[in-house]
Write an enzyme that holds these catalytic residues in place. Structure first.
Site: not given
Length: 503
Positions: A319, A418
């Site tokens: 991430c 998302r």
């Protein structure tokens, strides 16, 4: 004026556990890791509990049906990734629910007019050595016989030999009727020294297969997480866009629990989604929400009806949200804050909403730290991506085996839902990377090793369950120098290729 936190946000690597008193009862064999998966009221039991505090991340490179079965066998739960078509996700859920139900829906079927070559091709595709022979080759066709590896010898037979010429016909098979219970089926298998018992209906159509190996495997997997019908427990990811179509399909497929897959859960989108679920299903459908990093975010989702709340923004190994947007919080600090809010919420309302720590785990001991800080269970991506059972390719990179691993915010995943903020249906920029992780072998071996470490550390803290660990744990912040001290230092490390000096 902007709000400023007084203390910096910390990560797991900045903490250590301080040992507590260990009684003679504090041995790893006495430790239980059972933990609630969904919310429950004071004095009641949760509808679903995990036997180990591990769930797999809602990611294309992690959670498919194969890994879901493997993790359920060890006592955890996978969340099938939602960044695929509704039909494909529902099929993965069905695959898990039928994989080992005691009564298994056969997915290796062939016709009497097929050939040995077809049998071998089917075995190569499915990995199953037992093939059901039905009149039309379908899962519920009229049962004609069975083919196992004992019915043919490739070196002595023509590959064009018809299945009907070497199968064991139904006239020579012992079969069970449609009302046969699992206990009765196992008794038949053991009394008659069978490996497989077909279950057929009154018209002779195949319904299920019961295997001796499934009975044996249950003994091999004592923590196996099964529902009340002896099927694997499995979760599934949803989004805040197509939930009205996706959720009914997943519920029909048998998903035990859902989770909203979002990079940031403190939003009206999640409130709307949770309200729709409660309006249409009440409390029958269990659904987690997130992610959040503070008490305010937790209370918002708990009040909206979430069955558990995920904590963590920007801490995943793939991430890059913090780099691209400057949003997030150190995982340890976020987790401590949210777990404190969970306990306060429980005191005020009598409703316990479990907390899932998602991200920031680099080493196995980080898991124990997260549990000591209050997490009820952990969602892991990189950890599971390394194993044989994950859906990605194993590749050789510079002489070492690796597994592919990419984030749901990467261009490869194309999972714009998302990161949806009500705008265009595409990724405006990437919040995840495409990468490799070191290949680590089987899930079973690695999970058992990790759990052994967790149980041992819990004993060092004088805890025999996760509740005791939270109550008894003593944690201390560590300096950069003490982090160095904690590893190998001031010695020459032995290595096959060169001696490396550890400072």
């Amino acid at each position: 004026m902007a709000f400023y936190y007084d203390e910096p946000a910390h990560t797991f690597s900045e903490y250590l556990l301080v040992p507590g008193y260990s009684s003679s009862e504090c041995i790893p064999d006495n430790v239980t890791l059972v933990t609630p998966l969904v919310k429950f009221k004071k004095g009641e039991e949760p509808a679903i509990s995990l036997n180990i505090p591990m769930v797999s991340a809602i990611m294309q490179s992690v959670s498919n049906d194969k890994l879901a079965v493997a993790l359920s066998r060890e006592g955890g739960c996978s969340f099938i990734y939602g960044s695929q078509t509704i039909e494909d996700e529902a099929q993965m859920v069905r695959n898990v629910k039928s994989h080992r139900a005691g009564f298994v829906v056969s997915d290796s079927n062939i016709t009497p007019d097929s050939t040995l070559k077809d049998v071998l091709a089917l075995k190569e595709k499915t990995g199953h050595s037992t093939v059901a022979v039905t009149s039309d080759g379908t899962v519920n066709g009229k049962m004609e016989g069975i083919v196992t590896s004992r019915d043919y010898r490739v070196s002595r037979m023509d590959l064009d030999t018809k299945v009907r010429d070497f199968m064991t016909p139904i006239s020579k098979l012992i079969v069970g009727k449609k009302d046969t219970t699992l206990q009765q089926a196992n008794d038949i298998i053991w009394d008659n020294k069978l490996n497989t018992l077909p279950i057929i209906d009154d018209d002779g159509r195949l319904l299920y297969m019961v295997f001796r190996k499934d009975y044996v495997s249950h003994k091999e997997y004592p923590l196996e997480l099964l529902d009340d019908k002896k099927r694997h427990v499995v979760g599934a990811g949803i989004n805040t866009r197509d939930y009205a179509e996706r959720i009914p399909a997943l519920v029909e497929a048998g998903a035990d629990v859902l989770c909203i897959d979002s990079s940031e859960g403190f939003s009206e989108w999640q409130k709307i989604t949770l309200k729709w679920i409660r309006d249409h299903y009440g409390d029958k459908v269990k659904v987690g929400a997130g992610n959040v990093v503070d008490a305010e975010g937790f209370r918002f989702l708990a009040d909206c009806g979430a069955d558990f709340v995920k904590v963590g923004i920007g801490g995943g190994s793939i991430c890059i949200t913090r780099e691209t947007k400057g949003i997030g919080r150190g995982q340890a600090t976020a987790l401590i804050d949210v777990c404190k809010a969970r306990d306060e919420y429980f005191k005020e309302t009598g409703v316990y909403v479990p907390v899932c720590s998602d991200g920031g785990i680099v080493y196995d001991y980080h898991m124990t730290l997260a549990l000591a800080m209050g997490a009820d269970f952990l969602m892991l991506g990189r950890y599971f991506a390394r194993f044989d059972e994950s859906p990605t390719n194993k590749v050789n990179v510079n002489g070492s085996y690796m597994k592919e691993y990419w984030g749901e915010g990467s261009n490869r995943a194309r999972n714009w839902q998302r990161y949806d903020m009500g705008g265009s249906q595409k990724l405006s920029f990437e919040e995840g990377v495409d990468s490799y992780v070191p290949y680590a072998g089987s899930l079973k071996d690695n999970v058992n090793l990790t759990l052994a470490k967790i149980r041992s550390t819990m004993c060092n803290c004088g805890a025999l369950n996760l509740g005791e660990l939270r109550d008894k744990a003593k944690l201390t912040l560590v300096s950069a120098t003490s982090i160095v001290e904690g590893g190998a230092h001031d010695v020459l490390l032995k290595d096959n290729t060169a001696a490396t000096y550890a400072k």
